[in-house]
Design an enzyme around this catalytic site. Sequence first.
Site, PDB file in Angstrom:
ATOM      1  N   SER A  53       0.389   0.478   3.009  1.00 28.43           N
ATOM      2  CA  SER A  53       1.816   0.160   2.942  1.00 28.43           C
ATOM      3  C   SER A  53       2.481   0.621   1.648  1.00 28.43           C
ATOM      4  CB  SER A  53       2.027  -1.351   3.104  1.00 28.43           C
ATOM      5  OG  SER A  53       1.544  -2.066   1.987  1.00 28.43           O
ATOM      6  N   LYS A 140       3.890  -5.220  -3.094  1.00 22.97           N
ATOM      7  CA  LYS A 140       5.030  -4.409  -2.665  1.00 22.97           C
ATOM      8  C   LYS A 140       5.863  -4.064  -3.898  1.00 22.97           C
ATOM      9  CE  LYS A 140       4.089  -5.271   1.753  1.00 22.97           C
ATOM     10  NZ  LYS A 140       3.507  -4.256   2.647  1.00 22.97           N
TER      11      LYS A 140
END
Length: 379
Positions: A53, A140
């Site tokens: 990701s 993230k």
Amino acid sequence: MALKEVYTPPSSRSKKKNKSAFREWVDSIVFAVVAATLIRWLFMEAFTIPTPSMENSLLVGDFLFVSKLHYGTRTPKTPLQVPLTHQTIWGTDIPSYLDWIQLPQYRLPGFSEVKSGDVVVFNYPPELQHPTDLKTNYIKRCIGTPGDKLEVRDAQVFLNGSPMVNPPRMESEYFVSTTTAVNEDKVFRENGVSEFTSYTETYNDTIPANDESGYIVYTTADIAGKLKEYDFVRDIRPVVAPKDISEPSLYPSSSLIKWNRDNYGPITVPKEGVTVAMTPENVAFYGPVIKYYEGNENVVLAEDKVTIDGKVIDGYTFKQDYYFMMGDNRHNSADSRYWGFVPMDHIVGKAVFVWMSIDPNPTSAANKIRWNRLFRTID
């Protein structure tokens, strides 16, 4: 009366017993565990990247250190836990903690705030079955900070009305139109394409339904430019969802919202002390925040109202700051677009550098370790 020291002959003094080898071994283990636990809690913790990701900024198989000092170390919330574990005991499904005692959580002073663009490790908010400090760790990039107005237009993030500078190694999804089959190892893997799949059918209504053949690839703009130079590549174009397509799996889950991953918002990130009116749209945006992350009890959410302790509220003042996180691999990241905001009390630390990187699918044994990524700082 003065005390008189009584002399004891050396022969009658008790001799200090030497520790056995087993006792010394146990003491060393205990010291090492205590020291490692304190370092892990207070200063820095090691993590590994299991999913793509964050590619191409962070790769699957990267081992990195995360600083607890940048944003301030959190005090423990769940004290009844086996040291150096997280959720389960190593190699088993046996829980490593008991939630019988839950302490108030505080944050020690840090030397920086969470900023837009920081790569942040945090506890995954929707995982409500675990205490806050034992939810799964996610990594993230912080896109929006408290009070920011965020919007994604045609895959470009806008922050407070201005386009945000994209991460230098951000990955996007591309359709590579080819005239023939491709030697995938030679063309894709050697060029650093993280993921690819053969395309045979219409994809997301963004690629014409014709006899065009090719591949869907996830890569950076620079690598996409290199692929375009091959003589068997007819065209390369980004895969971007049109504005009129709605993704029902996005946050918030509401019939009022018609967004997709490439056209999202506008939405304002909650900020401590700010009061919002409970309009139907704000109920959709902030109702889950009020119910799950603010410490409120007896909260009931409806389509157009929020009830606390049996009373419908017409406004709400946030008790803590929140953040909006996105992965650098924008079309292959389960992030805030899908599950919402990250509360401040879920922030673990700032990712600072990669100390080891192991390729899970090397082209040869000699390439197992990615030597060029060792001790690389994270930007």
